[in-house]
Design an enzyme around this catalytic site. Structure first.
Site, PDB file in Angstrom:
ATOM      1  N   LEU A   1       7.419   5.415  13.498  1.00  0.00           N
ATOM      2  CA  LEU A   1       8.872   5.232  13.573  1.00  0.00           C
ATOM      3  C   LEU A   1       9.232   3.788  13.908  1.00  0.00           C
ATOM      4  O   LEU A   1      10.412   3.449  14.023  1.00  0.00           O
ATOM      5  CB  LEU A   1       9.485   6.219  14.583  1.00  0.00           C
ATOM      6  CG  LEU A   1       9.221   7.696  14.273  1.00  0.00           C
ATOM      7  CD1 LEU A   1       9.869   8.606  15.316  1.00  0.00           C
ATOM      8  CD2 LEU A   1       9.712   8.080  12.881  1.00  0.00           C
ATOM      9  N   LYS A   2       8.244   2.967  14.092  1.00  0.00           N
ATOM     10  CA  LYS A   2       8.442   1.503  14.279  1.00  0.00           C
ATOM     11  C   LYS A   2       9.589   1.195  15.239  1.00  0.00           C
ATOM     12  O   LYS A   2      10.577   0.543  14.877  1.00  0.00           O
ATOM     13  CB  LYS A   2       8.686   0.830  12.926  1.00  0.00           C
ATOM     14  CG  LYS A   2       7.517   0.970  11.961  1.00  0.00           C
ATOM     15  CD  LYS A   2       7.722   0.135  10.719  1.00  0.00           C
ATOM     16  CE  LYS A   2       6.566   0.221   9.748  1.00  0.00           C
ATOM     17  NZ  LYS A   2       6.432   1.520   9.049  1.00  0.00           N
TER      18      LYS A   2
ATOM     19  N   ASP B   1      13.555  -1.805  20.377  1.00  0.00           N
ATOM     20  CA  ASP B   1      14.788  -1.657  21.157  1.00  0.00           C
ATOM     21  C   ASP B   1      14.516  -2.271  22.529  1.00  0.00           C
ATOM     22  O   ASP B   1      13.473  -2.902  22.730  1.00  0.00           O
ATOM     23  CB  ASP B   1      15.146  -0.156  21.253  1.00  0.00           C
ATOM     24  CG  ASP B   1      16.654   0.077  21.411  1.00  0.00           C
ATOM     25  OD1 ASP B   1      17.284  -0.630  22.234  1.00  0.00           O
ATOM     26  OD2 ASP B   1      17.189   0.971  20.739  1.00  0.00           O
TER      27      ASP B   1
ATOM     28  N   ASN C   1      13.305  -0.230  28.148  1.00  0.00           N
ATOM     29  CA  ASN C   1      13.506   1.078  28.757  1.00  0.00           C
ATOM     30  C   ASN C   1      13.636   2.176  27.695  1.00  0.00           C
ATOM     31  O   ASN C   1      13.085   3.274  27.843  1.00  0.00           O
ATOM     32  CB  ASN C   1      14.765   1.032  29.645  1.00  0.00           C
ATOM     33  CG  ASN C   1      14.894   2.263  30.491  1.00  0.00           C
ATOM     34  OD1 ASN C   1      13.955   2.628  31.204  1.00  0.00           O
ATOM     35  ND2 ASN C   1      16.033   2.930  30.405  1.00  0.00           N
TER      36      ASN C   1
ATOM     37  N   THR D   1       6.323 -11.255   2.187  1.00  0.00           N
ATOM     38  CA  THR D   1       5.519 -12.451   1.941  1.00  0.00           C
ATOM     39  C   THR D   1       5.929 -13.480   3.001  1.00  0.00           C
ATOM     40  O   THR D   1       6.899 -13.256   3.754  1.00  0.00           O
ATOM     41  CB  THR D   1       5.832 -13.034   0.558  1.00  0.00           C
ATOM     42  OG1 THR D   1       7.226 -13.364   0.546  1.00  0.00           O
ATOM     43  CG2 THR D   1       5.533 -12.035  -0.549  1.00  0.00           C
TER      44      THR D   1
ATOM     45  N   ARG E   1      -4.397   0.277  -2.225  1.00  0.00           N
ATOM     46  CA  ARG E   1      -4.337   0.677  -3.633  1.00  0.00           C
ATOM     47  C   ARG E   1      -5.744   0.739  -4.200  1.00  0.00           C
ATOM     48  O   ARG E   1      -6.616  -0.011  -3.772  1.00  0.00           O
ATOM     49  CB  ARG E   1      -3.545  -0.359  -4.456  1.00  0.00           C
ATOM     50  CG  ARG E   1      -2.074  -0.489  -4.073  1.00  0.00           C
ATOM     51  CD  ARG E   1      -1.292   0.749  -4.463  1.00  0.00           C
ATOM     52  NE  ARG E   1       0.129   0.642  -4.118  1.00  0.00           N
ATOM     53  CZ  ARG E   1       0.643   1.036  -2.949  1.00  0.00           C
ATOM     54  NH1 ARG E   1      -0.123   1.542  -2.013  1.00  0.00           N
ATOM     55  NH2 ARG E   1       1.943   0.941  -2.735  1.00  0.00           N
TER      56      ARG E   1
ATOM     57  N   GLN F   1       4.711  -3.155  -2.550  1.00  0.00           N
ATOM     58  CA  GLN F   1       3.834  -3.814  -1.578  1.00  0.00           C
ATOM     59  C   GLN F   1       3.435  -5.193  -2.096  1.00  0.00           C
ATOM     60  O   GLN F   1       3.131  -5.353  -3.280  1.00  0.00           O
ATOM     61  CB  GLN F   1       2.578  -2.972  -1.316  1.00  0.00           C
ATOM     62  CG  GLN F   1       2.856  -1.607  -0.717  1.00  0.00           C
ATOM     63  CD  GLN F   1       3.210  -1.671   0.765  1.00  0.00           C
ATOM     64  OE1 GLN F   1       3.629  -2.696   1.282  1.00  0.00           O
ATOM     65  NE2 GLN F   1       3.050  -0.560   1.456  1.00  0.00           N
TER      66      GLN F   1
ATOM     67  N   GLY G   1      -0.679   5.951   0.859  1.00  0.00           N
ATOM     68  CA  GLY G   1       0.564   6.617   0.480  1.00  0.00           C
ATOM     69  C   GLY G   1       0.505   6.995  -0.970  1.00  0.00           C
ATOM     70  O   GLY G   1      -0.285   7.855  -1.385  1.00  0.00           O
ATOM     71  N   ARG G   2       1.307   6.281  -1.761  1.00  0.00           N
ATOM     72  CA  ARG G   2       1.515   6.677  -3.150  1.00  0.00           C
ATOM     73  C   ARG G   2       0.238   6.695  -3.993  1.00  0.00           C
ATOM     74  O   ARG G   2       0.189   7.415  -4.987  1.00  0.00           O
ATOM     75  CB  ARG G   2       2.593   5.779  -3.771  1.00  0.00           C
ATOM     76  CG  ARG G   2       3.981   6.117  -3.235  1.00  0.00           C
ATOM     77  CD  ARG G   2       4.977   5.021  -3.491  1.00  0.00           C
ATOM     78  NE  ARG G   2       4.701   3.843  -2.668  1.00  0.00           N
ATOM     79  CZ  ARG G   2       5.433   2.736  -2.679  1.00  0.00           C
ATOM     80  NH1 ARG G   2       6.480   2.662  -3.464  1.00  0.00           N
ATOM     81  NH2 ARG G   2       5.115   1.727  -1.891  1.00  0.00           N
TER      82      ARG G   2
HETATM   83  O1  C5P Z   1       2.900   4.322  -0.742  1.00  0.00           O
HETATM   84  P1  C5P Z   1       2.290   3.238   0.080  1.00  0.00           P
HETATM   85  O2  C5P Z   1       0.787   3.271   0.125  1.00  0.00           O
HETATM   86  O3  C5P Z   1       2.839   1.865  -0.245  1.00  0.00           O
HETATM   87  O4  C5P Z   1       2.755   3.598   1.563  1.00  0.00           O
HETATM   88  C1  C5P Z   1       2.447   2.772   2.642  1.00  0.00           C
HETATM   89  C2  C5P Z   1       2.825   3.477   3.892  1.00  0.00           C
HETATM   90  O5  C5P Z   1       2.476   2.632   4.994  1.00  0.00           O
HETATM   91  C3  C5P Z   1       4.298   3.761   4.000  1.00  0.00           C
HETATM   92  O6  C5P Z   1       4.420   5.000   4.651  1.00  0.00           O
HETATM   93  C4  C5P Z   1       4.841   2.628   4.847  1.00  0.00           C
HETATM   94  O7  C5P Z   1       5.925   3.030   5.646  1.00  0.00           O
HETATM   95  C5  C5P Z   1       3.633   2.328   5.748  1.00  0.00           C
HETATM   96  N1  C5P Z   1       3.622   0.976   6.288  1.00  0.00           N
HETATM   97  C6  C5P Z   1       3.605  -0.169   5.503  1.00  0.00           C
HETATM   98  N2  C5P Z   1       3.600  -1.408   6.090  1.00  0.00           N
HETATM   99  C7  C5P Z   1       3.578  -1.516   7.426  1.00  0.00           C
HETATM  100  C8  C5P Z   1       3.575  -0.359   8.229  1.00  0.00           C
HETATM  101  C9  C5P Z   1       3.579   0.871   7.620  1.00  0.00           C
HETATM  102  O8  C5P Z   1       3.590  -0.073   4.278  1.00  0.00           O
HETATM  103  N3  C5P Z   1       3.511  -2.712   7.979  1.00  0.00           N
END
Ligand code: C5P
Length: 238
Positions: A66-67, A70, A73, A127, A186, A195, A215-216
């Site tokens: 959830l990064k 804030d 506290n 970048t 990838r 990315q 992810g994808r």
């Molecule tokens: O689909 P893909 O492989 O690009 O997904 C990357 C995952 O990693 C996503 O859930 C993204 O929120 C997470 N992520 C990222 N870069 C970061 C931290 C987390 O791509 N610095």
């Protein structure tokens, strides 16, 4: 869940889907190798703590991405709640500063707690030029900024950092105590999508990643089970 094979890095599947039903279906399509899942902003905002609880109940580990960023506290309390839910890893932005990071570690229950705090350095979609423009500066040197932020995270007692595969070897060399998590993974020749800094699962592990987030490359594959098996194969050194 039966124990998995010993791997060079633990693969975490990013369940970036809009509903808990979609997430459960996706995990089922991937099968046994889906042992560690990432619940991120999209799924958590839709399904809430139930998303974490359901996967914990199925025996999976959960990375709650959830990064947080804030005041200290607020972040301490948010991480305390994440730890109470059973998340194994949580993220906070390292750029939130030393005090915020220390509060996050405190909320998790300390540096050796079951819930590890990871400091996000520079998003893998960025970048040097886009990070500089976001901060109103000329293009930044990504590696230097990542190492600087990793130093803040290490000093605060974080379990690790999130960085790309391009910086992970330098992070490991300079901050050996930190466990790096590498997203932006990838397969060789695969589509980068949004990315900017990508590596293969095998490259990420050989450069020192402790965790890789896929992810994808897996979730959007025609055969997610086969794609995940390929990830596991690469991490097993195949
Ligand atoms: O689909 P893909 O492989 O690009 O997904 C990357 C995952 O990693 C996503 O859930 C993204 O929120 C997470 N992520 C990222 N870069 C970061 C931290 C987390 O791509 N610095």
């Amino acid at each position: 869940m039966t124990p998995g094979p010993a791997l060079a890095a633990e693969p975490i599947v990013a369940l970036d889907v809009p509903t808990l039903d979609d997430a459960l279906r996706l995990a089922d399509r991937i099968g046994e190798d889906c042992r560690f899942v990432k619940v991120g902003l999209e799924l958590f905002t839709a399904a809430g703590p139930a998303a974490v609880e359901r996967f914990r109940a199925r025996g999976a580990d959960v990375f709650l991405d959830l990064k947080f960023h804030d005041i200290p506290n607020t972040v301490r309390g948010a991480v305390r709640s994440a730890a109470a839910l059973g998340a194994r890893l949580v993220t906070v932005h390292a750029s939130g500063g030393a005090e915020m990071l220390a509060a996050a570690v405190e909320g998790a229950g300390g540096a050796e707690a079951a819930c590890g705090v990871l400091g996000v350095t520079i998003l893998t979609s960025m970048t040097g030029a886009s990070a500089g423009s976001a901060w109103g500066r000329p293009a930044v040197n990504v590696r230097e900024e990542v190492l600087r932020l990793a130093g803040t995270a290490a000093a605060a007692g974080c379990h690790g950092v999130v960085c790309s595969g391009e910086e992970v070897a330098a992070v490991r060399a300079e901050w050996p105590r930190l466990s790096p998590l590498v997203p932006g993974v990838r397969f060789a020749g695969g589509d980068r999508q949004d990315q900017a800094r990508v590596v293969t699962p095998g490259e990420a592990a050989s450069r020192g990643a402790r965790y890789v987030v896929v992810g994808r490359a897996v979730t959007a594959a025609e055969d997610p089970r086969g794609a995940m098996a390929r990830v596991v194969g690469e991490l097993a050194g195949g």
